[in-house]
Design an enzyme around this catalytic site. Structure first.
Site, short mmCIF file in Angstrom:
data_model
loop_
_atom_site.label_atom_id
_atom_site.label_comp_id
_atom_site.label_asym_id
_atom_site.label_seq_id
_atom_site.Cartn_x
_atom_site.Cartn_y
_atom_site.Cartn_z
N LYS A 209 -2.27 17.13 -9.15
CA LYS A 209 -2.38 17.00 -7.68
C LYS A 209 -1.02 16.69 -7.08
O LYS A 209 -0.24 15.93 -7.66
CB LYS A 209 -3.37 15.86 -7.35
CG LYS A 209 -3.51 15.61 -5.87
CD LYS A 209 -4.58 14.60 -5.53
CE LYS A 209 -4.62 14.41 -4.00
NZ LYS A 209 -5.60 13.44 -3.56
N GLU A 258 -6.60 4.27 6.43
CA GLU A 258 -6.57 3.95 5.01
C GLU A 258 -5.99 2.57 4.70
O GLU A 258 -4.82 2.31 4.94
CB GLU A 258 -5.77 5.02 4.25
CG GLU A 258 -5.82 4.83 2.75
CD GLU A 258 -5.26 6.01 1.96
OE1 GLU A 258 -5.00 7.07 2.56
OE2 GLU A 258 -5.07 5.85 0.75
N GLU A 302 -10.27 16.21 -5.84
CA GLU A 302 -9.10 15.61 -5.16
C GLU A 302 -9.35 14.10 -4.96
O GLU A 302 -8.45 13.28 -5.15
CB GLU A 302 -8.93 16.33 -3.82
CG GLU A 302 -7.73 15.94 -3.03
CD GLU A 302 -7.63 16.73 -1.71
OE1 GLU A 302 -8.16 17.88 -1.62
OE2 GLU A 302 -7.04 16.19 -0.77
C1 LIG Z 1 -1.71 12.22 3.45
C2 LIG Z 1 -2.56 12.09 4.47
O1 LIG Z 1 -3.91 11.88 4.29
C3 LIG Z 1 -4.44 11.46 3.03
C4 LIG Z 1 -5.61 10.62 3.34
C5 LIG Z 1 -6.86 11.16 3.55
C6 LIG Z 1 -7.09 12.52 3.22
C7 LIG Z 1 -6.14 13.26 2.61
C8 LIG Z 1 -6.41 14.67 2.23
O2 LIG Z 1 -7.57 15.10 2.28
O3 LIG Z 1 -5.47 15.40 1.88
C9 LIG Z 1 -4.82 12.69 2.23
O4 LIG Z 1 -4.90 12.36 0.87
C10 LIG Z 1 -2.12 12.16 5.86
O5 LIG Z 1 -2.92 11.93 6.76
O6 LIG Z 1 -0.91 12.39 6.10
#
Ligand SMILES: C=C(O[C@H]1C=CC=C(C(=O)O)[C@@H]1O)C(=O)O
Length: 452
Positions: A209, A258, A302
């Site tokens: 990833k 988050e 993911e």
């Molecule tokens: C890296 C980010 O989100 C992260 C947090 C939630 C979902 C994410 C996603 O689905 O890619 C990312 O991991 C951002 O908002 O810049």
């Protein structure tokens, strides 16, 4: 003293003077704290008037505002951050109350590509503000903190505190400036190419990833008003934590969903947040997006990468509990897969020590961690600065909260540099990731009035 005096009606000048003389005589350096009445009722407005400060509104609704600097620690790397954490208790002996909040944060990377944008932000800095105001359901409380050492004259100190009170009492204009334009770095076309490169690397190597980020710069006719932006962020993103860290006149702010970690009385809370679908235009469409997210094999993988890393990292320190399957966290522009994780700490581990072990989780970096960071350093082509780093506060006993600094922007003069990233897997589709980065950017761009 110059033209103004420090909170005259509150008798602060006399109190500061007495304490200064006493401290100077007795110690090489010490802190002094004094309770005052809050000079403001709206905590979002004063940041515009000071050069350094911070504001945090937690998703529980409590607001914290720090104005000016009583003492600031600038830390060049992670090991300095960990030593700072260990020295925390000495501050109590130097006169700080154990419940004093120190706010700050750190960069995504300890060796970013050189770039002048983030000059005002060290790798990490933490601040005890000159004036601290807390607003909770129980009302306001406010406190002055003075750091006295032999190098500063009483006049310098009094002038500095007078300036802080003065700026709080005279808020700057709240007009929203005209948006002149916006530009993507790299261009949308170049970014999708980089996502394709990441996909190729994931298919051919041992990486599982990578989280790739981009930046969109919005330029205004005059400097945007921080109070307005904070209010709009709150209004449109009520379930997020709103933060702003102002350093030497430049402000890093955002509405993050988050939490990296919170520790209170040895109880820790964290979360895995990864996997995204857009909000639907109708209620029915919205439900369909949630169903798609829950059944998306790519998003589940993911997400699982993040859950595994967080639980592997924290299991030695705590008995963790979490739901068996990810839930859905719905925000104004997106739905995310979300797993809340909590536990009782077995070891006496502090907030900051655990936060530095967790950062960067695969929600913002990648897996395996070191190889992913190395890949990003070579190919992402972006200095993330504090975006996707940690921001938050802690007290001197190691309780507090740190959030992952997402849905955020750095405001320098007339430009807002907005950041967003997406988790890339072997089966990602570059155009779909570009669209996802746009949904995420909307949180900041809407608050800045770019879409008005
Ligand atoms: C890296 C980010 O989100 C992260 C947090 C939630 C979902 C994410 C996603 O689905 O890619 C990312 O991991 C951002 O908002 O810049």
């Amino acid at each position: 003293m110059n033209t103004h005096s420090v909170g005259t009606e509150l008798n602060i000048e006399r109190v500061l003077t007495e304490r200064y003389k006493q401290c100077q005589a007795d110690y090489p350096s010490c802190f002094y704290q004094h309770d005052v009445q809050s000079p403001v009722s709206d905590l979002t407005t004063p940041l515009d008037a000071v050069k350094d400060g911070w504001y945090i509104r937690t998703n529980g609704g409590d607001e914290f505002l720090g104005l000016g600097i009583a003492k600031q620690w600038k830390l060049p790397n992670v090991s300095a951050l960990r030593s700072f954490d260990r020295e925390r208790l000495n501050l109590i002996e130097m006169g700080l109350r154990p419940n004093t909040l120190i706010a700050g944060g750190w960069s995504f990377s300890s060796s970013p590509s050189p770039d002048h944008l983030w000059d005002a932000f060290s790798f990490s800095h933490w601040t005890v503000p000159a004036l601290f105001i807390r607003k909770t359901a129980n009302g306001y409380s406010a406190q002055l903190t003075l750091f006295i050492d032999r190098h500063q004259s009483l006049n310098e100190i009094l002038d500095y505190y007078a300036g802080i009170f003065d700026s709080v009492m005279h808020p700057v204009s709240t007009c929203s400036p005209k948006v002149l334009g916006s530009q993507s770095y790299p261009s949308a076309q170049e970014w999708t190419k980089r996502v394709d490169d990441a996909i190729s690397a994931l298919r051919s190597g041992h990486l599982s990833k990578l989280v790739l980020a981009r930046r969109v710069d919005a330029t205004f006719a005059t400097s945007p008003n921080l109070g307005n932006i904070l209010k709009r962020l709150q209004h449109h993103n009520p379930s997020t934590t709103i933060f702003a860290i102002k350093s030497q006149g430049h402000t890093f702010l955002g509405a993050t969903p988050e939490r990296l970690i919170a520790v209170h009385n040895h109880h820790l809370r964290t979360m895995a947040l990864a996997g995204t679908m857009p909000r639907g235009k109708t209620a029915e469409d919205d439900r369909a997006q949630i169903t798609d997210l829950l059944s998306s094999e790519k998003d589940q993988r993911e997400h699982a990468t993040v859950v595994k890393r967080i639980t592997d990292t924290l299991s030695p320190y705590a008995n963790l509990t979490m739901p068996k399957r990810p839930q859905v966290l719905t925000l104004s522009n997106v739905h995310h897969l979300w797993t809340p994780i909590e536990g009782q700490l077995r070891e006496n581990a502090s907030l900051l020590s655990l936060a530095t072990l967790l950062h960067p989780t695969p929600a913002v970096g990648g897996e395996p961690r070191e190889a992913a960071i190395e890949w990003l350093q070579k190919y992402e082509g972006l200095n993330r600065g504090w975006y996707a780093g940690g921001v938050g506060f802690m007290d001197l006993q190691g309780n507090g909260s740190i959030w992952v600094a997402l849905r955020s922007a750095l405001i320098r003069d007339r430009t807002a540099h907005c950041y967003a990233g997406c988790g890339i897997m072997q089966d990602s589709i570059a155009e779909r990731e570009l669209a996802e980065s746009e949904w995420k950017l909307q949180a900041m761009l809407n608050a800045l009035g770019v879409n008005d």
